[in-house]
Each structure stands twice: as C-alpha cells, then as structure tokens.
Enzyme design. Sequence first.
Site, PDB file in Angstrom:
ATOM      1  CG  ASP A 165      66.670  34.692  83.788  1.00 36.04           C
ATOM      2  OD1 ASP A 165      67.568  34.320  84.558  1.00 36.04           O
ATOM      3  OD2 ASP A 165      66.821  34.794  82.560  1.00 36.04           O
TER       4      ASP A 165
ATOM      5  CB  ALA B 167      72.841  43.663  78.915  1.00 33.52           C
TER       6      ALA B 167
ATOM      7  CG  HIS C 145      74.306  27.948  79.340  1.00 31.44           C
ATOM      8  ND1 HIS C 145      73.361  27.857  78.346  1.00 31.44           N
ATOM      9  CD2 HIS C 145      74.904  29.143  79.176  1.00 31.44           C
ATOM     10  CE1 HIS C 145      73.403  28.953  77.587  1.00 31.44           C
ATOM     11  NE2 HIS C 145      74.328  29.754  78.080  1.00 31.44           N
TER      12      HIS C 145
ATOM     13  CB  SER D 237      65.658  43.553  80.133  1.00 33.27           C
ATOM     14  OG  SER D 237      66.015  43.032  78.876  1.00 33.27           O
TER      15      SER D 237
ATOM     16  CE1 TYR E 256      69.585  29.845  77.782  1.00 33.95           C
ATOM     17  CE2 TYR E 256      67.651  28.721  76.914  1.00 33.95           C
ATOM     18  CZ  TYR E 256      68.392  29.171  77.992  1.00 33.95           C
ATOM     19  OH  TYR E 256      67.947  28.929  79.273  1.00 33.95           O
TER      20      TYR E 256
ATOM     21  CD  GLU F  58      61.324  34.795  79.454  1.00 28.12           C
ATOM     22  OE1 GLU F  58      60.965  35.112  80.596  1.00 28.12           O
ATOM     23  OE2 GLU F  58      62.350  35.245  78.918  1.00 28.12           O
TER      24      GLU F  58
HETATM   25  P1  NG1 Z   1      69.636  35.417  80.083  1.00 29.46           P
HETATM   26  O1  NG1 Z   1      70.923  35.743  80.667  1.00 29.46           O
HETATM   27  O2  NG1 Z   1      68.541  36.333  80.538  1.00 29.46           O
HETATM   28  O3  NG1 Z   1      69.728  35.288  78.620  1.00 29.46           O
HETATM   29  C1  NG1 Z   1      69.117  32.760  80.023  1.00 29.46           C
HETATM   30  C2  NG1 Z   1      67.911  32.009  80.554  1.00 29.46           C
HETATM   31  C3  NG1 Z   1      68.138  31.443  81.942  1.00 29.46           C
HETATM   32  C4  NG1 Z   1      69.443  30.679  82.022  1.00 29.46           C
HETATM   33  C5  NG1 Z   1      70.581  31.563  81.474  1.00 29.46           C
HETATM   34  C6  NG1 Z   1      71.898  30.847  81.434  1.00 29.46           C
HETATM   35  C7  NG1 Z   1      65.827  32.945  79.715  1.00 29.46           C
HETATM   36  C8  NG1 Z   1      64.655  33.777  80.015  1.00 29.46           C
HETATM   37  N1  NG1 Z   1      66.752  32.872  80.639  1.00 29.46           N
HETATM   38  O4  NG1 Z   1      69.237  33.985  80.716  1.00 29.46           O
HETATM   39  O5  NG1 Z   1      67.052  30.617  82.289  1.00 29.46           O
HETATM   40  O6  NG1 Z   1      69.385  29.469  81.344  1.00 29.46           O
HETATM   41  O7  NG1 Z   1      70.284  31.999  80.149  1.00 29.46           O
HETATM   42  O8  NG1 Z   1      72.251  30.442  82.712  1.00 29.46           O
HETATM   43  O9  NG1 Z   1      65.916  32.353  78.646  1.00 29.46           O
END
Ligand code: NG1
Length: 376
Positions: free
Chosen positions: A151, A103, A13, A107, A203, A140
């Site tokens: 990511d 998870a 984050h 992915s 988020y 994205e």
């Molecule tokens: P994941 O863990 O894939 O949900 C998301 C964001 C990252 C980052 C992390 C928290 C996407 C594609 N990825 O990752 O950019 O902010 O949360 O560190 O939304």
Amino acid sequence: MRAPGRVNLMGDHIDYCDLAVLPMAIQRDVRIDFSPRSDSRVRLFNTNPKHAPAEFEAGAAIVPAARGDWSNYVRAAVQHFAPRVGSVNGFDAVVDGNLPEAAGLSSSSALLVASALALLAANERSLPRLELAQACAQAERYVGTNSGGMDQAISLLAVEGHALRVEFAPLSAEAIAVPPTWSFAIANSLTVADKSGSLRESYNARRAASEAALTAISQHRALQGRRPSYRELFARFSADELLPMASESMQGELLRRFRHIVTESARVEVACSALRTGDAQSFGAAMNASQESLREDCEVSTPELELLVDLALKHGAHGARLSGAGLGGAIVALVDESRAEGLLEALAEGFFAERIPARDLRHHLLLAKPSAGASM
Ligand code: NG1
C-alpha cells in the site's frame, strides 16, 4: 500534501511473503494542509467530525492513542521519521480526504504516507521514493498490523494511467499501462475491514500462517529441512510441483493458506501479461479464480463481497474479486468501458439501494481512474 488510496487488481495476502502484486492508485486520496512549527509539537485536526483532534510531541517514542484511533497513522509516520530528521520541527495540520475508510482502499497507508511527506517537508528534507516507500511500510507496523509493503509502495510510486507491478526485497516497481477501454469498478461492501481494530488478529494470523506453511514445506524431502524464502521456493518449483509437495507436508487450514499463496502469485503473472496485451478475458478469468481462492483458501470473503461479485459478473464484468485484506472492504470488477455505466447502475440497484441513501452512493461506488502517486 496528497497521497492516493489504491485498489489491488491482483495479489492479495502475498505481499508479506515478498511476492509481487499488481495494485493501481485511484483518484481518491488523503490530503494534509500543514504549516511547520518551530517547536516539535504536532497538532492535528480532521475535517471528519468523527475523528477527534489530536496533539503529541514529535520524537522517537510517541505514545500511541487508543487502538483504532486515526491519529495513530500520523504518530506512526512521525515516530519513524523524526529520528532521521534529527532536531525535529512539528506541524499544525488539517487532514481531509475522500477515501471510504476501512474499505480495503488503503486510506490508512495514504494517511501515513501523506504524514511522512508532511514531516519531511516541514523539516526541509526529502528521501528517494523507493526508500520512502520501504520506510513507510516499516513505520505502519506501529499500529500493530504486521503488514506487507504494497500500500505504501503504490501510494508513493504510482504512475497516472498505469497499474504497478510491485516487487519486494528489494522494492521495485514496473508501471504497466491500463488499456483505455478497460474500466475498473469499485464497490464498497459497507462492512468494515478495520485492520487497526478487531480484524488485526485475523490479518496477522494469515501472515503467521504463511510463515508456518513455509516451515512445514521445508521439511519435505525435496528441501531437506532448508527453509527457503517464498521467492526461492517458487524459482525452484512450479505450482504444479509445489501443490502435491504441500499435500504431503501440511493439511487443513495451513494447506489452504499455502495453496492460496502459490496460486495467487501465479495469477499476478497471468494478470500482468493480460494487462500488457490488453486481454480482458484472461484478466477477468484470473480475477474470478482469485476470488475463489480468497474465499475458499484464504477465507477472507464475506456474504456481502460475494453478493457484489455475483452481481458484477451477471452485469457485464469480465471478472471480479475482493480487493485488499478482505473480511469486508470493497470489490473490484473489470468491465469494458462501454458497459461500465450499466454495471454501476446494476450494482446501485441490486446492492446499494436498500442499504444507503442515494446521496451517499458516489462515495461507495465508483470507476477507478489509474492515478499518480503522492505529491505536494
Ligand atoms: P488493506 O486492504 O489496506 O487492508 C492490507 C495490507 C497490505 C496487504 C493487503 C492484502 C496494510 C497497511 N496493508 O491492505 O499490505 O497485505 O492487506 O493483500 O496492512
């Protein structure tokens, strides 16, 4: 085409604040077998029967499928890159993968990255990796998540045997070797972190809070109303200076979110140094502090993640934390190679035995191999 998922070792984050992070690509990936078409149709088939086939026309304005639909990550890539290609050839594709979905192992970005590479390859185009990673991060946003760029960057830029210190704006990456005696265990909490669906708002709310906190602190007399970026702020003031300034400028949830950003960013530097010098104890301590911050200040932990972290610490881990966006998803634990199997057994017994059949265990509990970025 294959694009790996990732585990984030430190810095959650904060990528959307353009602050450096420390992810590592893992051996699990998304794979796309495709053949180019002479028209602009894209036809998709997923080997996972849960995901229905999909079909659409490549172009600059692709209608999204229902919220949460897997094909939206392919649509995202195709919509973003089709205009760059010009008159675009579509493709027929079979999508396969062995990453547990939702998870926190990325992915979704792996699928998007593999799709972008497939579209470019189908049109005999290529782009430099850094440019591609930046473009994939923008692409994205099609799915409605206002995400950072971690990511996509790790999936494209990863180096085998290394973690990557990733910086943003402009994007750059430094590969740091993972000592061969270090093992990172990943355990999926089995609670779903579905960012493209219901967790999207939580988020995005954290990202919005990061912006609001910056606005709030810019009202502090030391800043005289000038709103810096996080990087400028951190270059000017130390964490010890910033935290009291923040207490005077904001309170409650906003203060907690800001504190997470300040302390997590500092922990990324601690973790990078510990990785460079092979200091597993310091790395583990930073992981534990990160987990506390993700729980108390960012508020993205869950009872299942807490349980996994506790079990890992009781069974030999130097440190453990949730990895990725949280609110479900996986933990990562640092353990000496010699104790790794014992840790996996303890997690299997203490967490997974009563939740999933033994045959599914390997899917949700693994030792991460620091892997290379996407390839054809
Ligand atoms: P994941 O863990 O894939 O949900 C998301 C964001 C990252 C980052 C992390 C928290 C996407 C594609 N990825 O990752 O950019 O902010 O949360 O560190 O939304």
